[in-house]
Design a protein around this motif. Structure first.
Motif, PDB file in Angstrom:
ATOM      1  N   ARG A 111       2.400  -4.378  11.364  1.00  0.00           N
ATOM      2  CA  ARG A 111       1.803  -3.440  10.413  1.00  0.00           C
ATOM      3  C   ARG A 111       0.866  -4.147   9.438  1.00  0.00           C
ATOM      4  NH1 ARG A 111       6.280  -0.843   7.141  1.00  0.00           N
ATOM      5  NH2 ARG A 111       6.976  -2.996   7.112  1.00  0.00           N
ATOM      6  N   PHE A 112      -0.173  -3.443   9.031  1.00  0.00           N
ATOM      7  CA  PHE A 112      -1.025  -3.821   7.905  1.00  0.00           C
ATOM      8  C   PHE A 112      -0.708  -2.764   6.862  1.00  0.00           C
ATOM      9  CE2 PHE A 112      -5.478  -3.444   6.019  1.00  0.00           C
ATOM     10  CZ  PHE A 112      -5.280  -4.482   5.131  1.00  0.00           C
ATOM     11  N   TYR A 113      -0.070  -3.172   5.747  1.00  0.00           N
ATOM     12  CA  TYR A 113       0.396  -2.164   4.796  1.00  0.00           C
ATOM     13  C   TYR A 113       0.487  -2.711   3.384  1.00  0.00           C
ATOM     14  CZ  TYR A 113       5.086  -4.304   5.036  1.00  0.00           C
ATOM     15  OH  TYR A 113       6.153  -5.161   4.960  1.00  0.00           O
ATOM     16  N   GLU A 114       0.552  -1.777   2.454  1.00  0.00           N
ATOM     17  CA  GLU A 114       0.770  -2.083   1.044  1.00  0.00           C
ATOM     18  C   GLU A 114       2.150  -1.595   0.634  1.00  0.00           C
ATOM     19  OE1 GLU A 114      -2.206  -1.169  -1.933  1.00  0.00           O
ATOM     20  OE2 GLU A 114      -3.635  -0.749  -0.316  1.00  0.00           O
ATOM     21  N   ARG A 115       2.749  -2.337  -0.280  1.00  0.00           N
ATOM     22  CA  ARG A 115       3.989  -1.879  -0.922  1.00  0.00           C
ATOM     23  C   ARG A 115       3.676  -1.744  -2.406  1.00  0.00           C
ATOM     24  NH1 ARG A 115       8.126  -5.676   0.461  1.00  0.00           N
ATOM     25  NH2 ARG A 115       8.302  -4.473   2.385  1.00  0.00           N
ATOM     26  N   PHE A 116       4.009  -0.590  -2.950  1.00  0.00           N
ATOM     27  CA  PHE A 116       3.705  -0.283  -4.335  1.00  0.00           C
ATOM     28  C   PHE A 116       4.869  -0.656  -5.248  1.00  0.00           C
ATOM     29  CE2 PHE A 116       1.316   3.198  -1.970  1.00  0.00           C
ATOM     30  CZ  PHE A 116       0.160   2.432  -1.872  1.00  0.00           C
ATOM     31  N   SER A 117       4.596  -0.691  -6.537  1.00  0.00           N
ATOM     32  CA  SER A 117       5.607  -1.111  -7.517  1.00  0.00           C
ATOM     33  C   SER A 117       6.834  -0.207  -7.514  1.00  0.00           C
ATOM     34  CB  SER A 117       4.999  -1.184  -8.910  1.00  0.00           C
ATOM     35  OG  SER A 117       4.424   0.062  -9.263  1.00  0.00           O
ATOM     36  N   ASP A 118       6.674   1.038  -7.078  1.00  0.00           N
ATOM     37  CA  ASP A 118       7.818   1.954  -7.027  1.00  0.00           C
ATOM     38  C   ASP A 118       8.558   1.881  -5.692  1.00  0.00           C
ATOM     39  OD1 ASP A 118       6.072   3.210  -5.298  1.00  0.00           O
ATOM     40  OD2 ASP A 118       5.749   4.963  -6.578  1.00  0.00           O
ATOM     41  N   GLY A 119       8.146   0.951  -4.807  1.00  0.00           N
ATOM     42  CA  GLY A 119       8.814   0.766  -3.523  1.00  0.00           C
ATOM     43  C   GLY A 119       8.189   1.540  -2.383  1.00  0.00           C
ATOM     44  N   ASP A 120       7.344   2.524  -2.683  1.00  0.00           N
ATOM     45  CA  ASP A 120       6.659   3.263  -1.615  1.00  0.00           C
ATOM     46  C   ASP A 120       5.762   2.313  -0.835  1.00  0.00           C
ATOM     47  OD1 ASP A 120       7.801   5.666  -2.285  1.00  0.00           O
ATOM     48  OD2 ASP A 120       5.999   6.512  -3.219  1.00  0.00           O
ATOM     49  N   GLU A 121       5.568   2.627   0.446  1.00  0.00           N
ATOM     50  CA  GLU A 121       4.679   1.844   1.292  1.00  0.00           C
ATOM     51  C   GLU A 121       3.629   2.750   1.910  1.00  0.00           C
ATOM     52  OE1 GLU A 121       7.087  -0.205   4.182  1.00  0.00           O
ATOM     53  OE2 GLU A 121       7.866  -1.609   2.677  1.00  0.00           O
ATOM     54  N   LEU A 122       2.448   2.191   2.116  1.00  0.00           N
ATOM     55  CA  LEU A 122       1.370   2.886   2.802  1.00  0.00           C
ATOM     56  C   LEU A 122       0.881   1.987   3.918  1.00  0.00           C
ATOM     57  CD1 LEU A 122      -0.721   5.206   3.088  1.00  0.00           C
ATOM     58  CD2 LEU A 122      -2.206   3.839   1.600  1.00  0.00           C
ATOM     59  N   GLN A 123       1.080   2.438   5.155  1.00  0.00           N
ATOM     60  CA  GLN A 123       0.577   1.680   6.296  1.00  0.00           C
ATOM     61  C   GLN A 123      -0.878   2.044   6.514  1.00  0.00           C
ATOM     62  OE1 GLN A 123       3.059   1.415   9.764  1.00  0.00           O
ATOM     63  NE2 GLN A 123       1.362   0.744  11.066  1.00  0.00           N
ATOM     64  N   VAL A 124      -1.736   1.034   6.455  1.00  0.00           N
ATOM     65  CA  VAL A 124      -3.168   1.218   6.621  1.00  0.00           C
ATOM     66  C   VAL A 124      -3.570   1.016   8.074  1.00  0.00           C
ATOM     67  CG1 VAL A 124      -5.442   0.382   5.865  1.00  0.00           C
ATOM     68  CG2 VAL A 124      -3.535   0.441   4.250  1.00  0.00           C
ATOM     69  N   GLY A 125      -2.837   0.150   8.788  1.00  0.00           N
ATOM     70  CA  GLY A 125      -3.215  -0.122  10.166  1.00  0.00           C
ATOM     71  C   GLY A 125      -2.110  -0.786  10.956  1.00  0.00           C
ATOM     72  N   THR A 126      -2.440  -1.040  12.222  1.00  0.00           N
ATOM     73  CA  THR A 126      -1.528  -1.664  13.168  1.00  0.00           C
ATOM     74  C   THR A 126      -2.278  -2.751  13.930  1.00  0.00           C
ATOM     75  OG1 THR A 126      -0.353   0.433  13.440  1.00  0.00           O
ATOM     76  CG2 THR A 126      -0.017  -1.218  15.155  1.00  0.00           C
ATOM     77  N   VAL A 127      -1.623  -3.896  14.116  1.00  0.00           N
ATOM     78  CA  VAL A 127      -2.220  -4.998  14.864  1.00  0.00           C
ATOM     79  C   VAL A 127      -2.253  -4.628  16.348  1.00  0.00           C
ATOM     80  CG1 VAL A 127      -1.972  -7.424  15.522  1.00  0.00           C
ATOM     81  CG2 VAL A 127      -1.455  -6.701  13.172  1.00  0.00           C
ATOM     82  N   THR A 128      -3.442  -4.715  16.935  1.00  0.00           N
ATOM     83  CA  THR A 128      -3.600  -4.388  18.359  1.00  0.00           C
ATOM     84  C   THR A 128      -3.781  -5.632  19.225  1.00  0.00           C
ATOM     85  OG1 THR A 128      -5.981  -4.050  18.048  1.00  0.00           O
ATOM     86  CG2 THR A 128      -4.550  -2.099  17.893  1.00  0.00           C
ATOM     87  N   ILE A 129      -4.311  -6.702  18.640  1.00  0.00           N
ATOM     88  CA  ILE A 129      -4.457  -7.976  19.349  1.00  0.00           C
ATOM     89  C   ILE A 129      -4.078  -9.074  18.371  1.00  0.00           C
ATOM     90  CG2 ILE A 129      -6.063  -9.615  20.426  1.00  0.00           C
ATOM     91  CD1 ILE A 129      -7.813  -7.189  21.200  1.00  0.00           C
TER      92      ILE A 129
END
Length: 151
Positions: A59-77
């Motif tokens: 995963r390519f993602y952010e984790r926020f200060s409140d613990g929520d995560e947002l996945q922006v992308g996925t590694v394909t290669i």
């Protein structure tokens, strides 16, 4: 057919690290250099951490200060230490774009070549979004190069 130029964003930088170290810093070490505190985040004031898992399906993602995560992308290669490719999709985009990062050995270091492509998949706003990202990538890659130099 649009007569606008190819919307692919390209950026290149040379760093004084061998390819394996540059690859590790760009991927597993992304949290050490990505300029989250400068607004290069979907979390805004909640931005805390960013991750790029260096494995296919990672995963390519952010984790926020409140613990929520947002996945922006996925590694394909994932082909260390030469290349990593991952999708990138902003929450309001209708499709994925793709970021292809290559690490080329040169005397005394590595040339990193980044290509962010697929903006044409985003419809009528694709070209303007590519221009926005073209304005942001230089700062992001500069942050990487600065951290690579700092060792």
């Amino acid at each position: 057919m649009s007569n606008e130029p190819d919307p692919t964003v390209r950026y290149t930088v040379r760093v004084d690290l061998p390819p394996d170290a540059a690859f590790r810093l760009f991927t597993g070490g992304i949290g050490e250099w990505w300029p989250l505190d400068e607004g290069y985040s979907y979390g805004g004031d909640r931005a805390r951490e960013i991750f790029l898992e260096p494995a296919e399906g990672g995963r390519f993602y952010e984790r926020f200060s409140d613990g929520d995560e947002l996945q922006v992308g996925t590694v394909t290669i994932c082909s260390p230490p030469d290349r990593i490719v991952f999708t990138w999709r902003s929450p309001d985009w209708p499709a994925d774009t793709e970021v292809d990062v290559r690490f080329l050995a040169v005397e005394g270091g590595t040339t990193l070549e980044l290509e962010h492509r697929g903006f044409e998949r985003l419809g009528k706003d694709g070209h303007s979004l590519a221009r926005q990202w073209a304005g942001g990538w230089p700062r992001v890659i500069e942050a990487f190069a600065t951290r690579a130099t700092a060792g």
